[in-house]
Scaffold this active site. Structure first.
Site, PDB file in Angstrom:
ATOM      1  N   CYS A   1       0.423   6.157  -6.343  1.00 49.67           N
ATOM      2  CA  CYS A   1      -0.152   5.762  -5.048  1.00 49.67           C
ATOM      3  C   CYS A   1       0.719   6.257  -3.903  1.00 49.67           C
ATOM      4  CB  CYS A   1      -0.291   4.247  -4.993  1.00 49.67           C
ATOM      5  SG  CYS A   1      -0.934   3.651  -3.413  1.00 49.67           S
TER       6      CYS A   1
ATOM      7  N   CYS B   1      -8.811   6.445  -2.375  1.00 56.40           N
ATOM      8  CA  CYS B   1      -7.918   5.453  -2.973  1.00 56.40           C
ATOM      9  C   CYS B   1      -6.530   6.047  -3.171  1.00 56.40           C
ATOM     10  CB  CYS B   1      -8.410   5.038  -4.345  1.00 56.40           C
ATOM     11  SG  CYS B   1     -10.008   4.271  -4.343  1.00 56.40           S
TER      12      CYS B   1
ATOM     13  N   CYS C   1       3.872  -0.611   1.355  1.00 58.11           N
ATOM     14  CA  CYS C   1       3.700  -1.536   0.236  1.00 58.11           C
ATOM     15  C   CYS C   1       5.002  -1.538  -0.546  1.00 58.11           C
ATOM     16  CB  CYS C   1       2.562  -1.035  -0.665  1.00 58.11           C
ATOM     17  SG  CYS C   1       2.146  -2.141  -2.039  1.00 58.11           S
TER      18      CYS C   1
ATOM     19  N   CYS D   1     -12.823  -0.234   4.114  1.00 59.53           N
ATOM     20  CA  CYS D   1     -11.624  -0.489   3.325  1.00 59.53           C
ATOM     21  C   CYS D   1     -10.484  -0.765   4.308  1.00 59.53           C
ATOM     22  CB  CYS D   1     -11.346   0.747   2.471  1.00 59.53           C
ATOM     23  SG  CYS D   1      -9.843   0.634   1.501  1.00 59.53           S
TER      24      CYS D   1
ATOM     25  N   CYS E   1       3.710   1.652  -6.979  1.00 59.60           N
ATOM     26  CA  CYS E   1       2.954   2.220  -8.099  1.00 59.60           C
ATOM     27  C   CYS E   1       3.108   3.742  -8.042  1.00 59.60           C
ATOM     28  CB  CYS E   1       1.476   1.835  -8.008  1.00 59.60           C
ATOM     29  SG  CYS E   1       1.216   0.047  -8.091  1.00 59.60           S
TER      30      CYS E   1
ATOM     31  N   GLU F   1      -4.216   2.631   8.408  1.00 59.04           N
ATOM     32  CA  GLU F   1      -5.509   3.293   8.289  1.00 59.04           C
ATOM     33  C   GLU F   1      -6.564   2.361   7.693  1.00 59.04           C
ATOM     34  OE1 GLU F   1      -4.176   7.878   7.595  1.00 59.04           O
ATOM     35  OE2 GLU F   1      -4.110   6.597   5.856  1.00 59.04           O
TER      36      GLU F   1
HETATM   37  N1  SAH Z   1      -2.480  -3.244  -3.864  1.00 61.10           N
HETATM   38  C1  SAH Z   1      -3.858  -3.560  -4.134  1.00 61.10           C
HETATM   39  C2  SAH Z   1      -4.779  -3.009  -3.078  1.00 61.10           C
HETATM   40  C3  SAH Z   1      -4.816  -1.484  -3.014  1.00 61.10           C
HETATM   41  S1  SAH Z   1      -6.281  -1.008  -3.766  1.00 61.10           S
HETATM   42  C4  SAH Z   1      -4.218  -3.126  -5.530  1.00 61.10           C
HETATM   43  O1  SAH Z   1      -3.375  -2.526  -6.187  1.00 61.10           O
HETATM   44  O2  SAH Z   1      -5.296  -3.432  -6.002  1.00 61.10           O
HETATM   45  C5  SAH Z   1      -6.068   0.651  -4.015  1.00 61.10           C
HETATM   46  C6  SAH Z   1      -6.745   1.084  -5.307  1.00 61.10           C
HETATM   47  O3  SAH Z   1      -6.613   2.485  -5.412  1.00 61.10           O
HETATM   48  C7  SAH Z   1      -6.089   0.483  -6.521  1.00 61.10           C
HETATM   49  O4  SAH Z   1      -7.059   0.117  -7.469  1.00 61.10           O
HETATM   50  C8  SAH Z   1      -5.260   1.626  -7.070  1.00 61.10           C
HETATM   51  O5  SAH Z   1      -5.103   1.510  -8.448  1.00 61.10           O
HETATM   52  C9  SAH Z   1      -6.065   2.828  -6.660  1.00 61.10           C
HETATM   53  N2  SAH Z   1      -5.272   4.020  -6.431  1.00 61.10           N
HETATM   54  C10 SAH Z   1      -4.042   4.085  -5.922  1.00 61.10           C
HETATM   55  N3  SAH Z   1      -3.614   5.364  -5.866  1.00 61.10           N
HETATM   56  C11 SAH Z   1      -4.629   6.126  -6.344  1.00 61.10           C
HETATM   57  C12 SAH Z   1      -4.823   7.520  -6.516  1.00 61.10           C
HETATM   58  N4  SAH Z   1      -3.878   8.400  -6.151  1.00 61.10           N
HETATM   59  N5  SAH Z   1      -5.988   7.940  -7.024  1.00 61.10           N
HETATM   60  C13 SAH Z   1      -6.963   7.067  -7.347  1.00 61.10           C
HETATM   61  N6  SAH Z   1      -6.854   5.744  -7.181  1.00 61.10           N
HETATM   62  C14 SAH Z   1      -5.694   5.264  -6.699  1.00 61.10           C
END
Ligand code: SAH
Length: 348
Positions: free
Chosen positions: A119, A335, A112, A105, A116, A92
């Site tokens: 996420c 995000c 991945c 984006c 985390c 996506e």
């Molecule tokens: N792997 C990279 C690129 C992904 S960026 C990184 O970690 O930076 C995706 C962003 O969204 C990251 O800053 C992450 O912390 C944030 N993110 C992930 N899951 C989220 C969620 N459920 N709610 C809000 N932000 C989230």
């Protein structure tokens, strides 16, 4: 012989290919202009190239983009694109308009491996890396889908995946995003985001690719960060911050720190205090991202009041702090909500 996709193929490597075939390397420039500026995808229409060169290109290369399988429009005007790749996997990208810019984006991996806890992409595991064609192709395909006024002006590598874990393809794609013969975005308008892969950040800073770097910090003490980001075991906060303190920034540039706010976990006053200390001396801006919930998640969004007082504390210390308005939450396009698959687990 398998044909190579010229979308995403490095300019320098095309020059090498031409030299090997005793052709002037400046032809690479002409070929790139046809592809990226004129959007001509068949070699026979590249009329300033000789017939022999067009034939040679056809023997080794093809030009193709990921296929848009579906588009979902959010109430806020954002559009989530679902792409189907050649092997049937899907990824996506999310296009987000505002008055002054159109931000895309893009994804760098299918899934991945960093897992985390907050996420959704992390729950998929890593299916595979994207090729540089697939990373760059998202942006080109979206631009082709949109009219002149809506062309992408800013790109963030913040979709599915950890860009630095797919190092070579990401670097090739980013180079083409800012190359004048290719997508010609200003390097100020491209942002690579990482969960904090310290060794790869150090490698990336040697690439002479002056795009913006964003770091998903997300917590201010090792215990909390480790619980929500397993990568913190390999690179604890002090190691990460030491690396960032030494990151070579061009004048007037800053690092971006992303901070997902999870209710009751990392949104406390003491976190704001620790964050202010950690960032001391680093040119930076902070993006606070209130947690976007997805169905089977153990976390809750923070209280709005707590988000505001967290921001207030940092503002009072003279930091630049934005609360990232959640985009496209109604279409699971925000995000950490990108997964390109149904939310329910697949039957065993
Ligand atoms: N792997 C990279 C690129 C992904 S960026 C990184 O970690 O930076 C995706 C962003 O969204 C990251 O800053 C992450 O912390 C944030 N993110 C992930 N899951 C989220 C969620 N459920 N709610 C809000 N932000 C989230």
């Amino acid at each position: 012989m398998k044909l190579i996709n010229l979308i995403g193929f490095p300019h320098a490597r095309l020059q090498e290919f031409l030299l090997e075939h005793r052709i002037e390397p400046y032809r690479a420039h002409q070929i790139f202009i046809w592809i990226y500026h004129y959007k001509v995808y068949d070699f026979d229409s590249m009329t300033n190239l000789s017939k022999a060169l067009r034939a040679l290109l056809g023997e080794h290369f093809h030009i193709s983009l990921p296929r848009i399988q579906a588009k979902t429009t959010s109430q806020d005007g954002s559009v989530k694109y679902l792409f189907e790749l050649e092997d049937g996997l899907t990824i996506e990208s999310v296009w987000m308009p505002s008055d002054e810019r159109k931000t895309l984006c893009v994804s760098t991996q299918v899934g991945c491996r960093l897992a985390c806890a907050f996420c959704l992409t992390g729950t998929m595991g890593l299916k595979r890396n994207l090729t540089s064609s697939e990373i760059l192709g998202q942006q080109i395909a979206v631009n082709e889908d949109l009219d002149e006024d809506n062309q992408v002006t800013n790109t963030v590598l913040m979709g599915m995946g950890e860009p630095l874990d797919n190092y070579d393809a990401t670097v090739d794609a980013v180079r083409l995003m800012i190359l004048p013969e290719a997508l010609k975005l200003s390097s100020r308008r491209v942002t690579l985001s990482t969960a904090g892969q310290v060794d790869l950040i150090k490698k990336f800073q040697e690439e002479d690719l002056p795009v913006n770097l964003a770091i998903s910090l997300n917590a201010t003490d090792n215990k909390t960060r480790q619980d929500i980001m397993p990568i913190n075991k390999k690179y604890p906060i002090e190691v990460l911050m030491e690396c960032l303190r030494n990151y070579p920034l061009k004048p007037s540039r800053r690092l971006t720190f992303e901070y997902v706010m999870l209710g009751g976990i990392n949104d406390r006053d003491e976190d704001a205090r620790r964050l202010a200390k950690l960032l001391h001396g680093i040119p930076n801006k902070v993006n606070l991202i209130p947690f976007n919930k997805f169905a089977p998640s153990e976390f809750d969004p923070p209280d709005e009041e707590q988000v505001l007082s967290f921001q207030q504390y940092l503002l009072a210390k003279n930091y630049t702090v934005f609360i990232r308005r959640n985009r496209a939450t109604d279409i699971l396009g925000a995000c950490g909500q990108l997964a390109a698959q149904p939310l329910s687990p697949a039957p065993a």
